[in-house]
Motif scaffolding. Structure first.
Motif, PDB file in Angstrom:
ATOM      1  N   VAL A 197       0.857  -1.117   0.033  1.00  0.00           N
ATOM      2  CA  VAL A 197      -0.068   0.057  -0.184  1.00  0.00           C
ATOM      3  C   VAL A 197       0.938   1.407  -0.015  1.00  0.00           C
ATOM      4  N   SER A 198       1.826   1.248   0.777  1.00  0.00           N
ATOM      5  CA  SER A 198       2.844   2.395   0.949  1.00  0.00           C
ATOM      6  C   SER A 198       3.346   2.550  -0.448  1.00  0.00           C
ATOM      7  N   GLN A 199       3.760   1.714  -1.058  1.00  0.00           N
ATOM      8  CA  GLN A 199       4.685   1.632  -2.478  1.00  0.00           C
ATOM      9  C   GLN A 199       3.614   2.178  -3.378  1.00  0.00           C
ATOM     10  N   PHE A 200       2.286   1.673  -3.204  1.00  0.00           N
ATOM     11  CA  PHE A 200       1.604   2.299  -4.307  1.00  0.00           C
ATOM     12  C   PHE A 200       1.229   3.735  -4.098  1.00  0.00           C
ATOM     13  N   ILE A 201       1.279   4.268  -2.867  1.00  0.00           N
ATOM     14  CA  ILE A 201       0.785   5.642  -2.563  1.00  0.00           C
ATOM     15  C   ILE A 201       2.153   6.440  -3.164  1.00  0.00           C
ATOM     16  N   ILE A 202       3.329   6.155  -2.792  1.00  0.00           N
ATOM     17  CA  ILE A 202       4.492   6.496  -3.221  1.00  0.00           C
ATOM     18  C   ILE A 202       4.585   6.597  -4.767  1.00  0.00           C
ATOM     19  N   MET A 203       4.332   5.597  -5.549  1.00  0.00           N
ATOM     20  CA  MET A 203       4.624   5.752  -6.845  1.00  0.00           C
ATOM     21  C   MET A 203       3.500   6.537  -7.473  1.00  0.00           C
ATOM     22  N   ARG A 204       2.364   6.414  -6.966  1.00  0.00           N
ATOM     23  CA  ARG A 204       1.054   7.668  -7.544  1.00  0.00           C
ATOM     24  C   ARG A 204       1.702   8.988  -7.127  1.00  0.00           C
ATOM     25  N   THR A 230      11.213 -12.195 -11.176  1.00  0.00           N
ATOM     26  CA  THR A 230      10.743 -11.002 -12.208  1.00  0.00           C
ATOM     27  C   THR A 230       9.598 -11.528 -13.147  1.00  0.00           C
ATOM     28  N   TRP A 231      10.216 -12.340 -13.830  1.00  0.00           N
ATOM     29  CA  TRP A 231       9.584 -13.009 -15.020  1.00  0.00           C
ATOM     30  C   TRP A 231       8.244 -13.589 -14.514  1.00  0.00           C
ATOM     31  N   ASN A 232       8.375 -14.361 -13.569  1.00  0.00           N
ATOM     32  CA  ASN A 232       7.162 -15.102 -12.912  1.00  0.00           C
ATOM     33  C   ASN A 232       6.165 -13.929 -12.119  1.00  0.00           C
ATOM     34  N   ASP A 233       6.771 -13.037 -11.617  1.00  0.00           N
ATOM     35  CA  ASP A 233       5.892 -11.913 -10.993  1.00  0.00           C
ATOM     36  C   ASP A 233       4.657 -11.719 -11.483  1.00  0.00           C
ATOM     37  N   TYR A 234       3.646 -11.825 -10.838  1.00  0.00           N
ATOM     38  CA  TYR A 234       2.308 -11.379 -11.010  1.00  0.00           C
ATOM     39  C   TYR A 234       1.528 -10.453 -10.319  1.00  0.00           C
ATOM     40  N   GLN A 235       1.927 -10.237  -8.935  1.00  0.00           N
ATOM     41  CA  GLN A 235       1.422  -9.274  -8.000  1.00  0.00           C
ATOM     42  C   GLN A 235       1.884  -7.800  -8.217  1.00  0.00           C
ATOM     43  N   ALA A 236       3.091  -7.637  -8.592  1.00  0.00           N
ATOM     44  CA  ALA A 236       3.426  -6.247  -8.829  1.00  0.00           C
ATOM     45  C   ALA A 236       2.772  -5.777 -10.053  1.00  0.00           C
ATOM     46  N   PRO A 237       3.105  -6.329 -11.184  1.00  0.00           N
ATOM     47  CA  PRO A 237       2.493  -5.880 -12.467  1.00  0.00           C
ATOM     48  C   PRO A 237       0.892  -5.514 -12.246  1.00  0.00           C
ATOM     49  N   LEU A 238       0.195  -6.389 -11.560  1.00  0.00           N
ATOM     50  CA  LEU A 238      -1.329  -6.618 -11.277  1.00  0.00           C
ATOM     51  C   LEU A 238      -1.608  -5.288 -10.621  1.00  0.00           C
ATOM     52  N   ILE A 239      -0.773  -4.691  -9.690  1.00  0.00           N
ATOM     53  CA  ILE A 239      -1.086  -3.578  -8.970  1.00  0.00           C
ATOM     54  C   ILE A 239      -0.649  -2.372  -9.509  1.00  0.00           C
ATOM     55  N   PHE A 240       0.321  -2.290 -10.157  1.00  0.00           N
ATOM     56  CA  PHE A 240       1.059  -1.193 -10.477  1.00  0.00           C
ATOM     57  C   PHE A 240       0.819  -0.799 -12.155  1.00  0.00           C
ATOM     58  N   LEU A 241       0.346  -1.680 -13.117  1.00  0.00           N
ATOM     59  CA  LEU A 241       0.089  -1.377 -14.365  1.00  0.00           C
ATOM     60  C   LEU A 241      -1.524  -1.565 -14.461  1.00  0.00           C
ATOM     61  N   ASN A 242      -2.150  -0.594 -15.233  1.00  0.00           N
ATOM     62  CA  ASN A 242      -3.432  -0.882 -15.527  1.00  0.00           C
ATOM     63  C   ASN A 242      -3.803  -0.626 -17.016  1.00  0.00           C
ATOM     64  N   ASP A 243      -2.668  -0.245 -17.760  1.00  0.00           N
ATOM     65  CA  ASP A 243      -2.600  -0.095 -19.235  1.00  0.00           C
ATOM     66  C   ASP A 243      -2.101  -1.496 -19.934  1.00  0.00           C
ATOM     67  N   ARG A 244      -3.190  -2.010 -20.786  1.00  0.00           N
ATOM     68  CA  ARG A 244      -2.934  -3.313 -21.293  1.00  0.00           C
ATOM     69  C   ARG A 244      -1.761  -3.300 -22.348  1.00  0.00           C
ATOM     70  N   ASN A 245      -1.421  -2.190 -22.828  1.00  0.00           N
ATOM     71  CA  ASN A 245      -0.061  -2.066 -23.480  1.00  0.00           C
ATOM     72  C   ASN A 245       1.324  -2.095 -22.645  1.00  0.00           C
ATOM     73  N   LEU A 246       1.069  -1.951 -21.469  1.00  0.00           N
ATOM     74  CA  LEU A 246       2.163  -2.305 -20.486  1.00  0.00           C
ATOM     75  C   LEU A 246       2.146  -3.488 -19.917  1.00  0.00           C
TER      76      LEU A 246
END
Length: 278
Positions: free
Chosen positions: A127-134, A208-224
């Motif tokens: 949650v703190s990472q999400f707030i900082i990145m935003r 990193t290749w297998n990571d699902y959680q971080a991209p799911l939370i921090f990316l919402n553009d399908r092109n990314l």
């Protein structure tokens, strides 16, 4: 002629381990087999491990050349994984050098406190990472995702243990010859811990290749989207076409298999070195 005495316990253990290994390979073999089949043959019973009707080329064409944009997700994963791996190895090596080769007051105590943060589950800080990145404008960007993945407590620990095994006399001799920390770091220390660097790079690449959680939370553009998000989207859109899903899965794991086959020796050596030295 006196033959060697057969160790029954070793034979039994070898058979057991081979059986366990083959059991773990069964899902992988089924996945590859299914990727080569037409959809009608996927759930034939008994299982056709070797397809009667091969359809791998058509399945791959549908996955890569269809409407699913799988190639873009693949490129995104390569970009994020390679850059995150590079920066994590570099940052971890710099931190490990500071904790192993530079003497300063309270170094070991701070390192223990830093090491203790490994006990904090990553979900606690999400949650703190999400707030900082935003707030800094890096949400929904590959840059923000790469920066978050560029730091690792385990990476610093692993490389510090390897650097502790590098004789201090080498650094002292370099200082006498006028070398500074930058030169000692790049020309003396890093070349001597190549197995540990390769270990960290391999583990980070796979993670990193297998990571699902971080991209799911921090990316919402399908092109990314990375490959894992693309796989989820692909599975949702392709419905129950398991031959296509398995073809996509084979494409997704191929880089991991290649990396691990080339680097497995370094992984074993690097982990063993980090475990016993320091």
């Amino acid at each position: 002629m006196i033959g060697k005495k057969i160790n029954v316990s070793k034979v039994i253990l070898t058979i057991v381990f081979w059986a366990i290994g083959l059991t773990m390979l069964v899902p992988l073999i089924w996945m590859i087999s299914t990727a080569c089949k037409i959809e009608a043959d996927v759930f034939n019973f008994p299982i056709e491990w070797i397809p009667r009707r091969w359809n791998l080329v058509e399945n791959m064409k549908e996955v890569w050349g269809g409407r699913y944009n799988f190639g873009l997700y693949y490129l995104n994963s390569i970009k994020v994984t390679v850059l995150a791996t590079f920066f994590q190895v570099l940052v971890s090596a710099l931190g490990a050098y500071g904790f192993s080769k530079i003497r300063w007051k309270g170094r070991d105590k701070i390192f223990l406190a830093y090491l203790a943060t490994m006990m904090i589950p990553p979900q606690v800080t999400i949650v703190s990472q999400f707030i900082i990145m935003r707030n800094i404008g890096l949400y929904n960007t590959h840059t923000g995702l790469i920066l978050m993945l560029a730091f690792s407590v385990y990476g610093v620990f692993l490389l510090r243990q390897a650097m502790m095994a590098v004789p201090e006399s080498l650094s002292e001799s370099a200082r006498i010859d006028g070398a500074g920390h930058v030169r000692i770091f790049f020309q003396i220390v890093l070349p001597m811990i190549k197995p540990s660097l390769a270990t960290l790079a391999t583990l980070k690449f796979v993670w990193t290749w297998n990571d699902y959680q971080a991209p799911l939370i921090f990316l919402n553009d399908r092109n990314l989207y990375t490959i894992q998000l693309g796989m989820k989207q692909f599975a949702s859109e392709s419905g129950s076409y398991y031959s296509l899903i398995m073809a996509a899965a084979v494409s997704a794991i191929l880089p991991l298999v290649i990396v691990f086959l080339f680097c497995q020796r370094f992984v074993v050596d690097g982990i063993a070195t980090g475990a016993v030295k320091g």
